[in-house]
Design an enzyme around this catalytic site. Sequence first.
Site, PDB file in Angstrom:
ATOM      1  CE  LYS A 142      -1.927   2.992   1.998  1.00  0.00           C
ATOM      2  NZ  LYS A 142      -1.672   4.393   1.568  1.00  0.00           N
ATOM      3  CD  GLU A 217      13.185   1.048   7.552  1.00  0.00           C
ATOM      4  OE1 GLU A 217      13.242   1.952   6.717  1.00  0.00           O
ATOM      5  OE2 GLU A 217      13.673  -0.076   7.365  1.00  0.00           O
ATOM      6  CB  CYS A 251      13.602   8.984   7.665  1.00  0.00           C
ATOM      7  SG  CYS A 251      14.672   7.841   6.792  1.00  0.00           S
ATOM      8  CD  GLU A 350      10.255  13.314  10.655  1.00  0.00           C
ATOM      9  OE1 GLU A 350       9.081  12.922  10.789  1.00  0.00           O
ATOM     10  OE2 GLU A 350      11.152  12.597  10.170  1.00  0.00           O
TER      11      GLU A 350
HETATM   12  P1  NAD Z   1       2.502   8.632   7.119  1.00  0.00           P
HETATM   13  O1  NAD Z   1       2.730   7.840   8.358  1.00  0.00           O
HETATM   14  O2  NAD Z   1       1.483   9.705   7.127  1.00  0.00           O
HETATM   15  O3  NAD Z   1       2.117   7.690   5.894  1.00  0.00           O
HETATM   16  C1  NAD Z   1       2.908   6.549   5.579  1.00  0.00           C
HETATM   17  C2  NAD Z   1       2.006   5.478   5.008  1.00  0.00           C
HETATM   18  O4  NAD Z   1       1.121   5.022   6.032  1.00  0.00           O
HETATM   19  C3  NAD Z   1       1.136   5.954   3.854  1.00  0.00           C
HETATM   20  O5  NAD Z   1       1.077   4.949   2.876  1.00  0.00           O
HETATM   21  C4  NAD Z   1      -0.215   6.140   4.508  1.00  0.00           C
HETATM   22  O6  NAD Z   1      -1.286   5.994   3.621  1.00  0.00           O
HETATM   23  C5  NAD Z   1      -0.204   5.010   5.531  1.00  0.00           C
HETATM   24  N1  NAD Z   1      -1.124   5.169   6.658  1.00  0.00           N
HETATM   25  C6  NAD Z   1      -1.539   6.312   7.251  1.00  0.00           C
HETATM   26  N2  NAD Z   1      -2.388   6.021   8.268  1.00  0.00           N
HETATM   27  C7  NAD Z   1      -2.494   4.674   8.328  1.00  0.00           C
HETATM   28  C8  NAD Z   1      -3.210   3.768   9.163  1.00  0.00           C
HETATM   29  N3  NAD Z   1      -3.981   4.191  10.162  1.00  0.00           N
HETATM   30  N4  NAD Z   1      -3.079   2.443   8.945  1.00  0.00           N
HETATM   31  C9  NAD Z   1      -2.275   1.973   7.960  1.00  0.00           C
HETATM   32  N5  NAD Z   1      -1.595   2.789   7.118  1.00  0.00           N
HETATM   33  C10 NAD Z   1      -1.688   4.119   7.314  1.00  0.00           C
HETATM   34  O7  NAD Z   1       3.941   9.192   6.720  1.00  0.00           O
HETATM   35  P2  NAD Z   1       4.276  10.179   5.518  1.00  0.00           P
HETATM   36  O8  NAD Z   1       3.827  11.543   5.910  1.00  0.00           O
HETATM   37  O9  NAD Z   1       3.805   9.559   4.250  1.00  0.00           O
HETATM   38  O10 NAD Z   1       5.865  10.092   5.499  1.00  0.00           O
HETATM   39  C11 NAD Z   1       6.699  10.886   6.275  1.00  0.00           C
HETATM   40  C12 NAD Z   1       7.218  10.141   7.488  1.00  0.00           C
HETATM   41  O11 NAD Z   1       7.913   8.964   7.087  1.00  0.00           O
HETATM   42  C13 NAD Z   1       8.233  10.951   8.260  1.00  0.00           C
HETATM   43  O12 NAD Z   1       7.957  10.870   9.625  1.00  0.00           O
HETATM   44  C14 NAD Z   1       9.556  10.276   7.936  1.00  0.00           C
HETATM   45  O13 NAD Z   1      10.562  10.453   8.890  1.00  0.00           O
HETATM   46  C15 NAD Z   1       9.132   8.855   7.825  1.00  0.00           C
HETATM   47  N6  NAD Z   1      10.137   8.088   7.096  1.00  0.00           N
HETATM   48  C16 NAD Z   1      10.925   7.216   7.819  1.00  0.00           C
HETATM   49  C17 NAD Z   1      11.934   6.497   7.184  1.00  0.00           C
HETATM   50  C18 NAD Z   1      12.819   5.572   7.968  1.00  0.00           C
HETATM   51  O14 NAD Z   1      13.467   4.749   7.355  1.00  0.00           O
HETATM   52  N7  NAD Z   1      12.889   5.671   9.279  1.00  0.00           N
HETATM   53  C19 NAD Z   1      12.122   6.635   5.802  1.00  0.00           C
HETATM   54  C20 NAD Z   1      11.303   7.529   5.104  1.00  0.00           C
HETATM   55  C21 NAD Z   1      10.311   8.237   5.772  1.00  0.00           C
END
Ligand code: NAD
Length: 457
Positions: A142, A217, A251, A350
């Site tokens: 997803k 992550e 990230c 962040e």
């Molecule tokens: P997000 O958590 O809003 O979304 C990530 C994914 O989760 C999306 O596909 C979204 O549709 C899904 N999602 C949202 N709510 C959900 C739920 N209740 N159940 C299941 N899936 C759900 O994150 P974002 O805004 O897309 O990305 C930014 C974040 O990602 C930042 O915090 C960044 O640090 C983190 N990130 C971490 C790493 C790492 O390796 N640690 C790498 C890249 C990004």
Amino acid sequence: MLCAVANGGTEEIDGAARAAMAAFGTWRDTASTERKKLLHRVADLIEAHGEEIALLETCDTGQPIRFMSKAAARAAENFRFFADRAERASDGLALPTAGHLNYTLRQPVGPVGIITPWNTPFMLSTWKMAPALAAGCTVVHKPAEWSPVTAMRLAELVHEAGVPPGVVNVVNGIGETTGRALTEHPDIKAIGFVGDTRTGRAIMRQGAETLKRVHFELGGKNPVVVFADADLDRALDATVFMIYSLNGERCTSGSRVLLEREIYDEFVGRLAERVRRIRLGNPYDPATELGPLIHPLHLEKVLGYVSAGREEGATLVAGGVCPEDAADGNYFKATLFGDADRSMRIAREEVFGPFLTAIPFDTEEEALDIANDVDYGLAAYLWTSDVTRAHAFARRLDAGMVWVNSENVRHLPTPFGGMKASGIGRDGGDYSFDFYMETKNIDIALEHHPVPKLGNG
Ligand code: NAD
């Protein structure tokens, strides 16, 4: 509008999870040499379509083409790396004892859900998917709703390479509905998630009923600690790169720079010069260093931190605004705040944009204290020429990954992941297989040892 994308619901997730379950037995039992061959073929196709993938990714995310042109190469490398490890994925240990031979082996957990964010979507999809497939798991992916395009292209290439139907399934949709349905589906045995810390918490709750294994992550507020004895030219280059590359939507970005007081003014002055010269513009232009942020809502969030920084008394040194001549798009100037202290939101939360917060420190102990005084613990960067200090300081940092005198340089066998609110588990090398596989112990009696007898007296 770039394109229309289907919004999958519970039914589509159910269909995909059933397909992944139906394909699991065959994929699990496919010889690892064959899986290796297929995954290398996926890598070949990714490389062959590298330019197209880079353009799609830039179009979908606003990430500058200069960085996205390397995304396909890195994605192919992810597939090749885990393809080469497929043959050893099930390896275990021999643990003999008197009269018994114990040995362990690893077996794939089953169909897994992979949920990814929007910052570098194609690379992250491959980073999560390649080890799962090498391990023998099938996948329901997803992707993020803000960047759905390249995940579909990846699925097409995977099928073109000859990976059987049902092994990789992609369902686009909204996190709170489609993503949620995936985390709750009983056929899905584990969730590999990359995204926001709050979403990680929600997924843990959602997956509790079906006892989902989770790998997270999550976010970061990664410190760059610069001591006066460091090579300051290199530290400057790396500091600028680690927050303003990839639109700061990274990230592992070094979003807080902690500077020893005696170099603080000079370093911030040099930073400001560089930050003002960062080329903001059309992401398709190879000269562009900073593209538009991905979404108006994200721009709004980042601008909110400019207001927060001002209100809390930090000094806006550079940027902090959208450029006047930006006709359209979520363009935002590379931003630097100085004179911050650890209590401020811009020093703790962040931002996930091209936004750096500079904080002075007086002693090593204070630097460590500030570095660790946040909820997150993903990455840390340390600049010093004192080798004893480097080792001691690195050990005491709350971070899953520490780079000393370097920007983030990845070596795929090394563990990638964070502590505290930055995640659970590690990816990379053999660590990925620990998540996607069950470890089984098998005990064989080597002699006729006395078995306790009950009801025999
Ligand atoms: P997000 O958590 O809003 O979304 C990530 C994914 O989760 C999306 O596909 C979204 O549709 C899904 N999602 C949202 N709510 C959900 C739920 N209740 N159940 C299941 N899936 C759900 O994150 P974002 O805004 O897309 O990305 C930014 C974040 O990602 C930042 O915090 C960044 O640090 C983190 N990130 C971490 C790493 C790492 O390796 N640690 C790498 C890249 C990004």
